[in-house]
Design a protein around this motif. Sequence first.
Motif, mmCIF file in Angstrom:
data_model
loop_
_atom_site.group_PDB
_atom_site.id
_atom_site.type_symbol
_atom_site.label_atom_id
_atom_site.label_comp_id
_atom_site.label_asym_id
_atom_site.label_seq_id
_atom_site.Cartn_x
_atom_site.Cartn_y
_atom_site.Cartn_z
ATOM 1 N N VAL A 65 -30.850 19.306 -45.069
ATOM 2 C CA VAL A 65 -29.603 19.417 -45.830
ATOM 3 C C VAL A 65 -28.744 18.186 -45.530
ATOM 4 C CG1 VAL A 65 -27.603 20.838 -46.377
ATOM 5 C CG2 VAL A 65 -29.770 21.933 -45.780
ATOM 6 N N HIS A 66 -28.445 17.953 -44.258
ATOM 7 C CA HIS A 66 -27.557 16.843 -43.891
ATOM 8 C C HIS A 66 -28.251 15.848 -42.961
ATOM 9 C CE1 HIS A 66 -24.660 20.204 -44.698
ATOM 10 N NE2 HIS A 66 -24.228 19.277 -45.522
ATOM 11 N N THR A 67 -28.044 14.577 -43.206
ATOM 12 C CA THR A 67 -28.541 13.551 -42.300
ATOM 13 C C THR A 67 -27.495 13.291 -41.208
ATOM 14 O OG1 THR A 67 -27.603 11.771 -43.629
ATOM 15 C CG2 THR A 67 -29.851 12.454 -44.154
ATOM 16 N N ALA A 68 -27.978 12.739 -40.077
ATOM 17 C CA ALA A 68 -27.064 12.376 -38.981
ATOM 18 C C ALA A 68 -26.731 10.893 -39.059
ATOM 19 C CB ALA A 68 -27.684 12.715 -37.629
ATOM 20 N N ASN A 69 -27.777 10.060 -39.004
ATOM 21 C CA ASN A 69 -27.570 8.610 -39.042
ATOM 22 C C ASN A 69 -28.920 7.948 -39.282
ATOM 23 O OD1 ASN A 69 -26.180 6.182 -38.913
ATOM 24 N ND2 ASN A 69 -26.278 6.044 -36.676
ATOM 25 N N ALA A 70 -28.878 6.674 -39.645
ATOM 26 C CA ALA A 70 -30.099 5.882 -39.802
ATOM 27 C C ALA A 70 -29.771 4.451 -39.422
ATOM 28 C CB ALA A 70 -30.611 5.955 -41.242
ATOM 29 N N TRP A 71 -30.810 3.715 -38.976
ATOM 30 C CA TRP A 71 -30.578 2.324 -38.613
ATOM 31 C C TRP A 71 -31.873 1.530 -38.686
ATOM 32 C CZ3 TRP A 71 -30.055 6.379 -35.070
ATOM 33 C CH2 TRP A 71 -31.005 6.431 -34.035
ATOM 34 N N ASP A 72 -31.730 0.203 -38.684
ATOM 35 C CA ASP A 72 -32.877 -0.696 -38.680
ATOM 36 C C ASP A 72 -33.219 -1.038 -37.236
ATOM 37 O OD1 ASP A 72 -32.783 -1.106 -41.608
ATOM 38 O OD2 ASP A 72 -30.895 -2.117 -41.151
ATOM 39 N N ASP A 73 -34.541 -1.125 -36.959
ATOM 40 C CA ASP A 73 -34.996 -1.502 -35.616
ATOM 41 C C ASP A 73 -36.229 -2.382 -35.789
ATOM 42 O OD1 ASP A 73 -35.585 -1.726 -32.953
ATOM 43 O OD2 ASP A 73 -36.275 0.349 -32.714
ATOM 44 N N ALA A 81 -31.970 13.525 -38.462
ATOM 45 C CA ALA A 81 -31.335 14.584 -39.257
ATOM 46 C C ALA A 81 -31.789 15.924 -38.713
ATOM 47 C CB ALA A 81 -31.754 14.469 -40.728
ATOM 48 N N SER A 82 -31.096 16.993 -39.110
ATOM 49 C CA SER A 82 -31.611 18.326 -38.805
ATOM 50 C C SER A 82 -32.605 18.687 -39.908
ATOM 51 C CB SER A 82 -30.472 19.346 -38.726
ATOM 52 O OG SER A 82 -29.706 19.329 -39.900
ATOM 53 N N ARG A 83 -33.794 19.109 -39.499
ATOM 54 C CA ARG A 83 -34.872 19.397 -40.451
ATOM 55 C C ARG A 83 -35.413 20.787 -40.171
ATOM 56 N NH1 ARG A 83 -40.380 19.970 -39.441
ATOM 57 N NH2 ARG A 83 -41.738 19.475 -41.191
ATOM 58 N N ARG A 127 -31.378 24.859 -32.492
ATOM 59 C CA ARG A 127 -31.352 24.872 -33.964
ATOM 60 C C ARG A 127 -29.947 24.531 -34.448
ATOM 61 N NH1 ARG A 127 -34.076 30.447 -34.900
ATOM 62 N NH2 ARG A 127 -35.260 30.463 -32.968
ATOM 63 N N CYS A 128 -29.889 23.645 -35.417
ATOM 64 C CA CYS A 128 -28.583 23.080 -35.780
ATOM 65 C C CYS A 128 -28.558 22.565 -37.214
ATOM 66 C CB CYS A 128 -28.244 21.924 -34.831
ATOM 67 S SG CYS A 128 -29.292 20.470 -35.038
ATOM 68 N N ASP A 129 -27.366 22.302 -37.701
ATOM 69 C CA ASP A 129 -27.140 21.574 -38.956
ATOM 70 C C ASP A 129 -25.737 20.947 -38.839
ATOM 71 O OD1 ASP A 129 -27.405 20.439 -41.429
ATOM 72 O OD2 ASP A 129 -27.673 22.308 -42.514
ATOM 73 N N PHE A 130 -25.249 20.354 -39.934
ATOM 74 C CA PHE A 130 -23.965 19.639 -39.915
ATOM 75 C C PHE A 130 -23.973 18.566 -38.818
ATOM 76 C CE2 PHE A 130 -22.293 23.614 -41.990
ATOM 77 C CZ PHE A 130 -21.968 23.026 -43.190
ATOM 78 N N VAL A 145 -25.813 12.346 -31.062
ATOM 79 C CA VAL A 145 -25.659 13.105 -32.300
ATOM 80 C C VAL A 145 -24.946 14.410 -31.954
ATOM 81 C CG1 VAL A 145 -26.829 14.238 -34.226
ATOM 82 C CG2 VAL A 145 -27.815 12.159 -33.235
ATOM 83 N N TYR A 146 -23.961 14.762 -32.751
ATOM 84 C CA TYR A 146 -23.247 16.033 -32.591
ATOM 85 C C TYR A 146 -23.656 16.943 -33.750
ATOM 86 C CZ TYR A 146 -20.603 12.677 -29.905
ATOM 87 O OH TYR A 146 -20.267 11.670 -29.032
ATOM 88 N N ALA A 147 -23.680 18.243 -33.510
ATOM 89 C CA ALA A 147 -24.074 19.158 -34.587
ATOM 90 C C ALA A 147 -23.537 20.544 -34.318
ATOM 91 C CB ALA A 147 -25.602 19.206 -34.699
ATOM 92 N N ALA A 148 -23.509 21.338 -35.389
ATOM 93 C CA ALA A 148 -23.182 22.757 -35.262
ATOM 94 C C ALA A 148 -24.454 23.490 -34.845
ATOM 95 C CB ALA A 148 -22.667 23.294 -36.590
ATOM 96 N N ALA A 149 -24.358 24.324 -33.796
ATOM 97 C CA ALA A 149 -25.528 25.057 -33.290
ATOM 98 C C ALA A 149 -25.603 26.426 -33.970
ATOM 99 C CB ALA A 149 -25.424 25.227 -31.778
ATOM 100 N N PHE A 150 -26.782 26.710 -34.522
ATOM 101 C CA PHE A 150 -26.976 27.996 -35.202
ATOM 102 C C PHE A 150 -26.984 29.150 -34.214
ATOM 103 C CE2 PHE A 150 -29.175 25.756 -38.815
ATOM 104 C CZ PHE A 150 -28.480 26.360 -39.851
ATOM 105 N N ASN A 151 -26.412 30.280 -34.642
ATOM 106 C CA ASN A 151 -26.686 31.551 -33.990
ATOM 107 C C ASN A 151 -28.109 31.936 -34.407
ATOM 108 O OD1 ASN A 151 -26.915 34.614 -34.117
ATOM 109 N ND2 ASN A 151 -25.020 34.383 -32.964
ATOM 110 N N THR A 152 -28.961 32.267 -33.445
ATOM 111 C CA THR A 152 -30.374 32.473 -33.764
ATOM 112 C C THR A 152 -30.686 33.910 -34.169
ATOM 113 O OG1 THR A 152 -30.790 32.739 -31.401
ATOM 114 C CG2 THR A 152 -31.196 30.556 -32.344
ATOM 115 N N ASP A 153 -29.659 34.751 -34.299
ATOM 116 C CA ASP A 153 -29.871 36.139 -34.750
ATOM 117 C C ASP A 153 -29.276 36.403 -36.124
ATOM 118 O OD1 ASP A 153 -31.117 36.911 -32.339
ATOM 119 O OD2 ASP A 153 -29.136 37.028 -31.391
ATOM 120 N N ARG A 154 -28.140 35.757 -36.415
ATOM 121 C CA ARG A 154 -27.425 36.073 -37.653
ATOM 122 C C ARG A 154 -27.578 34.907 -38.618
ATOM 123 N NH1 ARG A 154 -21.003 37.702 -38.082
ATOM 124 N NH2 ARG A 154 -20.614 35.580 -38.835
ATOM 125 N N PRO A 155 -28.091 35.141 -39.810
ATOM 126 C CA PRO A 155 -28.318 34.043 -40.748
ATOM 127 C C PRO A 155 -27.057 33.249 -41.052
ATOM 128 C CG PRO A 155 -29.388 36.041 -41.528
ATOM 129 C CD PRO A 155 -28.545 36.432 -40.344
#
Length: 249
Positions: A65-73, A81-83, A127-130, A145-155
Amino acid sequence: MHDFAVTEKYSLFLDFPITLDIERAIAGGPALDFEPEHGARIGVMPRFGSDQDVRWFDVATGSVVHTANAWDDGDDVVLQASRSKTSDIAGAGLNAENLEDTQGQLYEWRINLATGVVTERTLSDVRCDFTRVNDAHACHPTRYVYAAAFNTDRPFSFDGVMKFDNETQTTTTFHYGANRFGGEAVFAPKVGAKTEDDGYLVCFVQDEAAQQSECLILDAQDLAAGPVATVMVPYRVPYGFHATWVGDL
Ligand SMILES: [Fe+2]
């Protein structure tokens, strides 16, 4: 496609198998579906290029849904990203039985433009997104990377925030507590910040028992310590609300 990513040199497009089909919806099926038979690929286009310039790279089937960041190396383009293995917004969608497949985890794709080889790996078990980074470092390598952590019981519920450290490959989390849920956490740098994570995470939380919305401010260098400040919000802030930090222009 809900989001894409940009490096200094390239724009990255995620052609993952979430399909929109109005006729399917009229026939009583889901408007959005996850159709893994279409496979998954990432398109790499030079910045300000055209469709003629896109190179496609097949990747493991899943969705983002959302990417975190990308760069050239060097010859590589790196995307984080969260996948998820399937999708949390399409098809059978959300139910408490399939959260392991539908909730995303922080993931990295490394695309070598010289050899065409793509290397993929999961970065964190949480498990995360955002996903977010310090925006001052967007398009360049980011350690955190910072993200919102999913509750693993409640959708589709986030019960904390997380920080992933690319250097130590470790994840730290802060959980909001019982009956408290939130969403995206935005990184706001301190005035005169010295390092990438020298700043605050700002997020909105709803205490469902107290029926009280709060704005939490956490020290990005010490998430586990909990908020350094809490602002009580006089109105309900709905889940999914998110924003961005804009410093002095
Ligand atoms: Fe979004």
